[in-house]
Enzyme design. Structure first.
Site, PDB file in Angstrom:
ATOM      1  N   CYS A 116      -8.395   6.311  -6.190  1.00 28.31           N
ATOM      2  CA  CYS A 116      -7.939   5.518  -4.937  1.00 28.31           C
ATOM      3  C   CYS A 116      -9.026   4.758  -4.368  1.00 28.31           C
ATOM      4  CB  CYS A 116      -7.193   6.306  -4.081  1.00 28.31           C
ATOM      5  SG  CYS A 116      -6.813   5.236  -2.594  1.00 28.31           S
ATOM      6  N   GLU A 163       0.756  -1.243  -0.120  1.00 27.19           N
ATOM      7  CA  GLU A 163      -0.043   0.079  -0.302  1.00 27.19           C
ATOM      8  C   GLU A 163       0.952   1.229   0.021  1.00 27.19           C
ATOM      9  OE1 GLU A 163      -1.578   3.428   1.224  1.00 27.19           O
ATOM     10  OE2 GLU A 163      -0.708   2.314   2.922  1.00 27.19           O
ATOM     11  N   ASP A 193      -6.070   9.428  -9.557  1.00 24.62           N
ATOM     12  CA  ASP A 193      -4.915   9.045  -9.776  1.00 24.62           C
ATOM     13  C   ASP A 193      -4.906   9.235 -11.537  1.00 24.62           C
ATOM     14  OD1 ASP A 193      -3.930   7.965  -7.539  1.00 24.62           O
ATOM     15  OD2 ASP A 193      -5.155   6.100  -7.784  1.00 24.62           O
ATOM     16  N   HIS A 207      -3.667   1.241  -8.954  1.00 23.61           N
ATOM     17  CA  HIS A 207      -2.989   1.316 -10.464  1.00 23.61           C
ATOM     18  C   HIS A 207      -2.617   0.004 -10.862  1.00 23.61           C
ATOM     19  CE1 HIS A 207      -1.610   4.798  -7.924  1.00 23.61           C
ATOM     20  NE2 HIS A 207      -1.437   5.425  -8.879  1.00 23.61           N
TER      21      HIS A 207
END
Length: 276
Positions: free
Chosen positions: A183, A81, A190, A222
């Site tokens: 997120c 994380e 992002d 991602h």
């Protein structure tokens, strides 16, 4: 461990000394099961993490700085994380190390343990910063297309490819700077650029761009977004070869750049884009 238990979105206490326990691993399995991956991975690749806020003290107490790059294999059972990674790297700031090699060895040991696989680590010291390159992703820009878009959650039905048996396979590299996801814990956006290289039936460019745009309101890490893009293109367009590479802008001194492919090729270039 799940993302809701991570440091994301919580009040932060910065460690005064090096602390490997700050790293918070998140299993990849849950997100992959949602994509229909339950056995062998249909791809391989790497997550390239660049860390721009790494500093420590040498044996005499003088601060040192470096840019670190971590190569995390896609087959590792866990990701780390990102906020926990930031806090972990921050814990080096007031800790003494005898050499750059000692720092690299500690980083490799700790991040490999958290990811559950061997992670490669490179450090670039300040006197070599000028050697670092900046470049944009190679390929034909999809963003040149003038089109309407109104779908902002991932929709693979937007993807299509030529289906004529007489159509010769094509080889293309396509890029877009319009990738945005969010997120899953904090909801923060992002921003990224994506490069898609394939060999196979001609993929409809307008549909592919609309598909990339459709991630705009999607929540996902991602790595998970890139794997979803890879799988959706494979299923909808059936290329023989496919590689997907995304470069996301940094947050908290870190940028994450996932790469997935189904054929052997060199590691993608790690040059920063302008937005990174």
């Amino acid at each position: 461990m799940n993302p809701e238990q991570s440091p994301l979105g919580k009040a932060t206490v910065y460690a005064a000394q090096y602390d490997a326990s700050l790293l918070f691993p998140i299993p990849r399995a849950g997100a992959r099961e949602q994509l229909g991956i339950t056995s062998a991975l249909p791809f391989f690749g790497t997550d390239i993490w660049n860390a721009y806020e790494l500093s420590w003290l040498n044996a005499r107490g003088k601060p040192q700085v470096a840019i670190a790059t971590f190569y995390v294999p896609a087959e590792s059972p866990n990701i780390v994380e990102s906020k926990s990674f930031k806090l972990y790297l921050g814990s080096f700031a007031q800790s003494k190390f005898d050499s750059v090699d000692a720092v690299r060895d500690v980083l490799k040991r700790d991040v490999s343990a958290a990811c559950g696989a061997s992670v490669s680590v490179q450090l670039v010291s300040a006197h070599d910063f000028r050697k670092l390159e900046m470049d944009e992703l190679d390929g034909l820009s999809l963003d040149r297309l003038d089109l309407d878009a109104d779908v902002y959650e991932p929709d693979p039905s937007l993807l299509s490819a030529a289906d004529g048996e007489d159509e010769a396979p094509v080889e293309e590299t396509l890029v877009s700077d319009l990738l945005r996801s969010n997120c899953p814990v904090t909801g923060q956006p992002d921003w990224g650029s994506v490069q898609i290289h394939y060999v196979g039936p001609q993929i409809d460019h307008a549909g592919l761009l609309r598909y990339i745009i459709s991630f705009r309101n999607h929540t996902g890490f991602h790595e998970q977004c890139v794997e979803r893009i890879f799988l959706d293109i494979m299923r909808a367009c059936k290329p023989v070869k496919l590689a997907v590479y995304a470069r996301y802008t940094r947050r908290g001194g870190l940028d994450i750049n996932p790469f997935r492919t189904n054929y052997n090729q060199p590691m993608p270039d790690n040059a920063r884009t302008a937005r990174q």
